[in-house]
Design a protein around this motif. Structure first.
Motif, mmCIF file in Angstrom:
data_model
loop_
_atom_site.group_PDB
_atom_site.id
_atom_site.type_symbol
_atom_site.label_atom_id
_atom_site.label_comp_id
_atom_site.label_asym_id
_atom_site.label_seq_id
_atom_site.Cartn_x
_atom_site.Cartn_y
_atom_site.Cartn_z
ATOM 1 N N ILE A 1 0.839 -1.205 0.000
ATOM 2 C CA ILE A 1 0.000 0.000 0.000
ATOM 3 C C ILE A 1 0.873 1.254 0.000
ATOM 4 O O ILE A 1 0.542 2.260 -0.641
ATOM 5 N N ALA A 2 2.022 1.184 0.699
ATOM 6 C CA ALA A 2 2.919 2.347 0.794
ATOM 7 C C ALA A 2 3.488 2.749 -0.558
ATOM 8 O O ALA A 2 3.910 3.892 -0.740
ATOM 9 N N THR A 3 3.503 1.827 -1.516
ATOM 10 C CA THR A 3 4.011 2.151 -2.857
ATOM 11 C C THR A 3 2.920 2.721 -3.760
ATOM 12 O O THR A 3 3.226 3.179 -4.861
ATOM 13 N N ARG A 4 1.661 2.703 -3.300
ATOM 14 C CA ARG A 4 0.535 3.111 -4.157
ATOM 15 C C ARG A 4 -0.230 4.331 -3.651
ATOM 16 O O ARG A 4 -0.784 5.088 -4.447
ATOM 17 N N LEU A 5 -0.293 4.511 -2.338
ATOM 18 C CA LEU A 5 -1.052 5.625 -1.772
ATOM 19 C C LEU A 5 -0.114 6.627 -1.106
ATOM 20 O O LEU A 5 0.937 6.255 -0.589
ATOM 21 N N ARG A 6 -0.536 7.884 -1.101
ATOM 22 C CA ARG A 6 0.231 8.914 -0.422
ATOM 23 C C ARG A 6 0.147 8.718 1.083
ATOM 24 O O ARG A 6 -0.855 8.226 1.614
ATOM 25 N N ALA A 7 1.197 9.138 1.777
ATOM 26 C CA ALA A 7 1.268 8.940 3.223
ATOM 27 C C ALA A 7 0.096 9.594 3.939
ATOM 28 O O ALA A 7 -0.463 9.026 4.880
ATOM 29 N N ARG A 8 -0.309 10.784 3.512
ATOM 30 C CA ARG A 8 -1.399 11.483 4.200
ATOM 31 C C ARG A 8 -2.719 10.735 4.061
ATOM 32 O O ARG A 8 -3.548 10.745 4.981
ATOM 33 N N VAL A 9 -2.934 10.076 2.920
ATOM 34 C CA VAL A 9 -4.157 9.301 2.707
ATOM 35 C C VAL A 9 -4.159 8.070 3.607
ATOM 36 O O VAL A 9 -5.174 7.739 4.238
ATOM 37 N N ILE A 10 -3.017 7.393 3.684
ATOM 38 C CA ILE A 10 -2.903 6.208 4.545
ATOM 39 C C ILE A 10 -3.177 6.586 6.001
ATOM 40 O O ILE A 10 -3.900 5.875 6.719
ATOM 41 N N LEU A 11 -2.616 7.702 6.446
ATOM 42 C CA LEU A 11 -2.812 8.131 7.835
ATOM 43 C C LEU A 11 -4.278 8.441 8.123
ATOM 44 O O LEU A 11 -4.794 8.101 9.195
ATOM 45 N N PHE A 12 -4.968 9.083 7.180
ATOM 46 C CA PHE A 12 -6.390 9.400 7.373
ATOM 47 C C PHE A 12 -7.205 8.118 7.535
ATOM 48 O O PHE A 12 -8.042 8.004 8.440
ATOM 49 N N ILE A 13 -6.968 7.142 6.664
ATOM 50 C CA ILE A 13 -7.690 5.868 6.734
ATOM 51 C C ILE A 13 -7.390 5.157 8.054
ATOM 52 O O ILE A 13 -8.288 4.612 8.710
ATOM 53 N N ASP A 14 -6.122 5.174 8.457
ATOM 54 C CA ASP A 14 -5.718 4.513 9.702
ATOM 55 C C ASP A 14 -6.428 5.121 10.913
ATOM 56 O O ASP A 14 -6.965 4.396 11.766
ATOM 57 N N LEU A 15 -6.429 6.435 11.005
ATOM 58 C CA LEU A 15 -7.043 7.092 12.161
ATOM 59 C C LEU A 15 -8.550 6.869 12.203
ATOM 60 O O LEU A 15 -9.125 6.630 13.276
ATOM 61 N N ALA A 16 -9.188 6.926 11.035
ATOM 62 C CA ALA A 16 -10.631 6.681 10.988
ATOM 63 C C ALA A 16 -10.949 5.253 11.415
ATOM 64 O O ALA A 16 -11.915 5.000 12.159
ATOM 65 N N GLY A 17 -10.153 4.290 10.976
ATOM 66 C CA GLY A 17 -10.354 2.897 11.363
ATOM 67 C C GLY A 17 -10.150 2.656 12.847
ATOM 68 O O GLY A 17 -10.887 1.883 13.479
ATOM 69 N N CYS A 18 -9.150 3.335 13.441
ATOM 70 C CA CYS A 18 -8.913 3.214 14.885
ATOM 71 C C CYS A 18 -10.106 3.733 15.681
ATOM 72 O O CYS A 18 -10.554 3.090 16.650
ATOM 73 N N LEU A 19 -10.633 4.882 15.283
ATOM 74 C CA LEU A 19 -11.791 5.457 15.974
ATOM 75 C C LEU A 19 -13.001 4.539 15.880
ATOM 76 O O LEU A 19 -13.717 4.334 16.867
ATOM 77 N N ALA A 20 -13.221 3.960 14.702
ATOM 78 C CA ALA A 20 -14.357 3.061 14.523
ATOM 79 C C ALA A 20 -14.213 1.805 15.382
ATOM 80 O O ALA A 20 -15.195 1.305 15.949
ATOM 81 N N SER A 21 -12.997 1.294 15.516
ATOM 82 C CA SER A 21 -12.763 0.072 16.296
ATOM 83 C C SER A 21 -13.062 0.275 17.772
ATOM 84 O O SER A 21 -13.720 -0.551 18.418
ATOM 85 N N ILE A 22 -12.584 1.401 18.337
ATOM 86 C CA ILE A 22 -12.836 1.668 19.756
ATOM 87 C C ILE A 22 -14.295 2.050 19.985
ATOM 88 O O ILE A 22 -14.886 1.711 21.018
ATOM 89 N N ALA A 23 -14.895 2.747 19.010
ATOM 90 C CA ALA A 23 -16.319 3.093 19.129
ATOM 91 C C ALA A 23 -17.172 1.836 19.237
ATOM 92 O O ALA A 23 -18.166 1.806 19.981
ATOM 93 N N LEU A 24 -16.790 0.778 18.533
ATOM 94 C CA LEU A 24 -17.513 -0.493 18.592
ATOM 95 C C LEU A 24 -17.508 -1.053 20.010
ATOM 96 O O LEU A 24 -18.544 -1.501 20.525
ATOM 97 N N ILE A 25 -16.329 -1.026 20.662
ATOM 98 C CA ILE A 25 -16.226 -1.531 22.033
ATOM 99 C C ILE A 25 -17.030 -0.664 22.996
ATOM 100 O O ILE A 25 -17.695 -1.167 23.910
ATOM 101 N N LEU A 26 -17.000 0.651 22.795
ATOM 102 C CA LEU A 26 -17.735 1.558 23.673
ATOM 103 C C LEU A 26 -19.244 1.411 23.518
ATOM 104 O O LEU A 26 -19.988 1.505 24.501
ATOM 105 N N LEU A 27 -19.700 1.156 22.294
ATOM 106 C CA LEU A 27 -21.145 1.036 22.048
ATOM 107 C C LEU A 27 -21.710 -0.261 22.608
ATOM 108 O O LEU A 27 -22.863 -0.318 23.040
ATOM 109 N N ILE A 28 -20.894 -1.332 22.590
ATOM 110 C CA ILE A 28 -21.343 -2.627 23.125
ATOM 111 C C ILE A 28 -20.292 -3.085 24.141
ATOM 112 O O ILE A 28 -19.493 -3.989 23.881
ATOM 113 N N PRO A 29 -20.259 -2.475 25.325
ATOM 114 C CA PRO A 29 -19.134 -2.628 26.246
ATOM 115 C C PRO A 29 -18.990 -3.983 26.917
ATOM 116 O O PRO A 29 -17.905 -4.332 27.364
#
Length: 396
Positions: free
Chosen positions: A267-295
């Motif tokens: 992926i690092a050879t195909r996407l810009r670093a800023r795009v990868i970081l945005f996707i990563d942060l959004a995915g992290c937030l969604a993962s923890i939100a799942l645990i918080l919603l169904i604790p």
């Protein structure tokens, strides 16, 4: 000419293997803390809430070394320092089960933190010098092997404890697994410092970008270490796992980091670093939100942990790649990044442990979510600053 280039490329690949082995050792030392905390508390006759000081001791040692080791890498052949740091990591791992009390164990963890910094800063600096602007996939590969070590450590600890009913041999086996990196790096020539990095070492750096990246690493590293260190205790406190299955949950987190870093290499050879970081942060937030919603669901704890590991995986190496593209990386500049990371790794796990003890296990997930939101804000400021300086560059 082509033969000379081929020889240089072959040498670079062989040297990169040494950095990958070093990061396996680094992962082994980083991830063994979680499943061994209760045993270390028993070994030193300490309350579990007090044993969290070990995270702080390791991080203070890391910070102390970070303040000056970057300058050493700018001046001394890098592999001499890296070998010494790897040996220190091996020795402190072997000494941990022999500590008779919390004070001695804290001192050992302080020295381990110093060694950890020497390996971490050295690896990240030297691989940039070795590969230059093509460092992206190699950087992700190196951090993938950190994940390999982090994934294996809790499994090794759990298996050894189940066989021997004690922790001592777990630490010694981990120490033995670190030795190949020591001897391999010792016998490889050090990469030379690029001319641009020499200029950065003398003061020509982009301070605004460096400051924001350091803050970004403060939040990221503190959150990663805190989650990896306390998810074991969280799972037991919420009855999401038994003593043995909670250790495997800890391993799953580091295993997801490993898989995520493997996926991130192409992926690092195909996407810009800023795009990868945005996707990563959004995915992290969604993962923890799942645990918080169904604790109180064991399934969501496992799914959220896997998701967090996968999306956290490439944040650190991708941010370093972004730094290489927008400022010049020397040993000193890398030290500034790791000062931020070490301060986060020192303070946030301690804060998480205090909140777990005072407010219950759910406080862990609330703090993780808050840290991720703050990290997203810093990311936005960083992207704005980089774009602003690119717009201003032609008029300078």
């Amino acid at each position: 000419m082509s033969g000379h280039i081929g020889t240089l490329m072959n040498t670079a690949k062989k040297t990169t293997i040494g950095y990958y082995l070093s990061y396996i050792a680094l992962g082994l030392s980083a991830a063994m803390m979680g499943p061994t905390l209760p045993g270390l508390a028993d070994q030193t006759n300490t309350q579990i809430s007090q044993i969290g000081v070990l995270f702080t001791a390791r991080s203070i040692g890391f910070l102390f070394m970070t303040l000056w080791v970057g300058r050493l890498y700018d001046r001394v052949p890098g592999h001499r320092l890296l070998t010494l740091a790897l040996f220190g990591l091996t020795l402190t791992m072997a000494l941990m089960p022999t500590a008779p009390n919390l004070w001695v164990l804290t001192a050992v963890l302080f020295l381990m933190g110093m060694s950890h910094a020497g390996v971490d800063i050295g690896g990240n600096t030297l691989i940039v010098w070795l590969h230059g602007r093509a460092v992206g996939p190699y950087m992700n590969g190196m951090h993938f092997f950190f994940g390999v070590g982090s994934f294996l450590a809790p499994i090794i600890v759990a298996q050894v404890i189940s066989v021997t009913e004690g922790m001592q041999w777990a630490f010694w086996i981990l120490a033995l697994l670190m030795l190949p990196a020591v001897f391999y790096v010792l016998n490889r020539p050090s990469p030379t410092m690029p001319e641009a990095a020499q200029e950065a070492a003398s003061g020509a750096v982009n301070w605004s970008v460096i400051f924001l990246i350091a803050i970004f690493f403060f939040i990221y590293s503190g959150t990663e270490i805190a989650y990896g260190g306390w998810i074991y205790s969280y799972a037991i406190a919420t009855e999401a796992g038994t003593v043995s299955t909670a250790a495997y949950l800890n391993s799953v987190f580091w295993g997801a980091l490993t898989i995520g870093r493997l996926i991130s290499i192409p992926i690092a050879t195909r996407l810009r670093a800023r795009v990868i970081l945005f996707i990563d942060l959004a995915g992290c937030l969604a993962s923890i939100a799942l645990i918080l919603l169904i604790p109180h669901s064991t399934i969501t704890v496992w799914l959220g942990t896997i998701g967090l590991g996968l999306f956290m995986a490439s944040i650190f190496p991708t941010t370093l790649t972004l730094a290489e593209r927008n400022t010049t990386v020397s040993g000193s500049v890398t030290s500034y990044f790791f000062i931020g990371a070490s301060l986060g790794a020192m303070s946030l796990p301690w804060l998480f442990g205090r909140q777990l003890d005072q407010n219950g296990p759910q406080a862990i997930m609330v703090l993780v979510f808050a840290c991720l939101v703050l990290e997203f804000i810093v990311y936005s400021l960083l992207m704005h600053q980089i774009q602003r300086e690119k717009i201003q560059a032609p008029s300078v």
